[in-house]
Design a protein around this motif. Structure first.
Motif, short mmCIF file in Angstrom:
data_model
loop_
_atom_site.label_atom_id
_atom_site.label_comp_id
_atom_site.label_asym_id
_atom_site.label_seq_id
_atom_site.Cartn_x
_atom_site.Cartn_y
_atom_site.Cartn_z
N VAL A 4 0.87 -1.14 -0.20
CA VAL A 4 -0.07 0.03 -0.05
C VAL A 4 1.09 1.33 -0.11
O VAL A 4 1.73 1.46 0.98
N ASN A 5 1.15 1.85 -1.20
CA ASN A 5 2.02 2.73 -1.31
C ASN A 5 3.55 2.53 -1.01
O ASN A 5 3.73 1.50 -1.75
N ASP A 6 4.07 2.94 0.01
CA ASP A 6 5.30 2.24 0.21
C ASP A 6 5.49 1.49 1.60
O ASP A 6 6.44 0.97 1.76
N GLN A 7 4.16 1.02 1.81
CA GLN A 7 4.30 0.28 3.13
C GLN A 7 3.83 -1.35 2.86
O GLN A 7 3.18 -1.67 1.65
N TRP A 8 4.40 -2.27 3.51
CA TRP A 8 4.14 -3.52 3.30
C TRP A 8 3.62 -4.19 4.57
O TRP A 8 3.95 -4.13 5.62
N LEU A 9 2.19 -4.50 4.16
CA LEU A 9 1.12 -5.03 5.12
C LEU A 9 0.67 -6.38 5.07
O LEU A 9 0.81 -6.96 3.74
N SER A 10 0.18 -6.90 6.03
CA SER A 10 -0.44 -8.18 5.75
C SER A 10 -1.82 -7.83 5.19
O SER A 10 -2.42 -6.80 5.33
N ARG A 11 -2.55 -8.92 4.55
CA ARG A 11 -4.00 -9.01 4.16
C ARG A 11 -4.68 -8.21 5.14
O ARG A 11 -5.65 -7.43 4.87
N GLY A 12 -4.76 -8.60 6.50
CA GLY A 12 -5.72 -8.07 7.59
C GLY A 12 -5.40 -6.50 8.02
O GLY A 12 -6.32 -5.82 8.38
N TYR A 73 9.12 -6.07 -7.99
CA TYR A 73 10.08 -7.38 -7.98
C TYR A 73 10.01 -7.83 -6.46
O TYR A 73 10.18 -9.19 -6.23
N GLN A 74 10.05 -6.94 -5.41
CA GLN A 74 10.11 -7.43 -4.14
C GLN A 74 8.89 -8.11 -3.83
O GLN A 74 8.92 -9.16 -3.02
N LEU A 75 7.83 -7.77 -4.28
CA LEU A 75 6.46 -8.16 -3.83
C LEU A 75 6.53 -9.73 -4.21
O LEU A 75 6.07 -10.66 -3.63
N VAL A 76 6.85 -9.80 -5.78
CA VAL A 76 6.81 -11.16 -6.06
C VAL A 76 8.02 -12.13 -5.23
O VAL A 76 7.84 -13.40 -5.18
N GLU A 77 9.17 -11.65 -5.04
CA GLU A 77 10.35 -12.53 -4.51
C GLU A 77 9.83 -12.69 -3.17
O GLU A 77 10.02 -13.66 -2.59
N HIS A 78 9.13 -11.71 -2.21
CA HIS A 78 8.80 -11.87 -0.87
C HIS A 78 7.43 -13.03 -0.76
O HIS A 78 7.70 -13.78 -0.18
N THR A 110 -2.15 0.12 -4.50
CA THR A 110 -1.94 -1.11 -3.83
C THR A 110 -1.60 -2.14 -4.66
O THR A 110 -1.97 -2.11 -6.09
N ALA A 111 -0.90 -3.32 -4.45
CA ALA A 111 -0.58 -4.40 -5.26
C ALA A 111 -0.32 -5.70 -4.38
O ALA A 111 -0.19 -5.45 -3.15
N TYR A 112 -0.85 -6.61 -4.91
CA TYR A 112 -0.55 -7.83 -4.15
C TYR A 112 -0.76 -9.22 -5.37
O TYR A 112 -0.95 -8.80 -6.60
#
Ligand code: PMP
Length: 276
Positions: A4-12, A73-78, A110-112
């Protein structure tokens, strides 16, 4: 993880504000990007189209595309995603409800990821399509979050036992419910030209290039419903559906009722591209 923008959050943890303009007005744009073997497919093309959509509706992204690229790239890797998609959207942000652009709102990205399989069954057996009037707006070239026209048409198709919608405007075929439509006519590939009436699909663009390499002539012009029913082959293309042959339209069998030879050649060539 949800970006979410530059934050990495869990689904909840990832929440949408009730006054997010994407939620209230569909005021935003999106992209669906394929991941094959852990690699983002045609990422540059998707980011270019995203940029174009954002400019068209005058949304400033929260940060430059280069930063977004790194984050994806980071999202896919994570998420350790091997085969699936990245869904990504940018809305005009949160502000007290009102139609005009808010002065202060900051866009929200947002991206997931989602793991999905390739449409192998559809590609080999073909799919059935339902023809319906294209009652959508006149800026289908923008990949807007407003998908109600597509949603209603797709649901109508599903209720008719079909897997995809084929839209027509005044008897001329525009595109699919979530895809572009190609026919083979006189051994030439025909598809609606890139205009305000269709989304210029990334897969569509790849197919046009592949056809040229294969020596299959491509004509970008609108074709009629009659042309569709009389076609030698019909297929739809999209990030999710890849190259899916259409074997019936409203229960009318197209040509032999089997995936056609040019469609199969293009599928093969597309496969080579994604394995690169
Ligand atoms: N047209 C519409 C209306 C779509 O929703 C899609 C899928 N996003 C496409 C065409 C195909 O675009 P792409 O090949 O970039 O997935």
């Amino acid at each position: 993880m949800i970006l979410v923008n530059d934050q990495w959050l869990s689904r909840g943890e990832a929440k949408v504000d009730i006054e997010d303009r994407g939620y209230q007005f569909g005021d935003g744009v999106y992209e669906v990007i394929r991941v094959y073997n852990g690699k983002l497919f045609a990422l540059d093309e998707h980011l270019q189209r995203l940029k174009r959509s954002l400019v068209a509706i005058r949304i400033k992204p929260p940060y430059p595309m280069e930063v977004l690229e790194k984050n994806l790239y980071q999202l896919v890797e994570h998420d350790q995603l091997t085969d699936g998609i990245v869904y990504l959207q940018v809305t005009r942000g949160q502000a007290p409800r009102g139609h005009g652009f808010p002065k202060a709102a900051q866009s929200v990205l947002t991206a997931y990821t989602k793991s999905i399989d390739r449409p192998l069954k559809e590609m080999t057996s073909g799919i059935s399509a339902h023809l319906t009037a294209d009652i959508r707006w006149l800026r289908c070239d923008i990949k807007s979050l407003n998908l109600l026209g597509n949603v209603l048409a797709k649901q109508e198709a599903l209720e008719k036992g079909c897997q995809e919608t084929i839209f027509h405007r005044d008897g001329m075929v525009t595109e699919g419910g979530s895809s572009n439509v190609f026919i083979v006519q006189n051994q030439q590939l025909v598809t609606h030209p890139s205009s305000h009436l269709i989304l210029n699909g990334i897969t569509r663009q790849q197919i046009i290039k592949l056809a040229t390499v294969l020596g299959i002539p491509v004509v970008e012009r609108a074709f009629s419903i009659d042309d569709l029913f009389a076609a030698e082959e019909v297929f739809v293309s999209s990030t999710v559906q890849e190259v899916s042959p259409v074997v019936t339209v409203d229960k009318v069998v197209i040509a032999s009722g089997k995936p056609g030879p040019l469609t199969q050649q293009l599928q093969k060539q597309f496969e080579t591209l994604i394995n690169k």
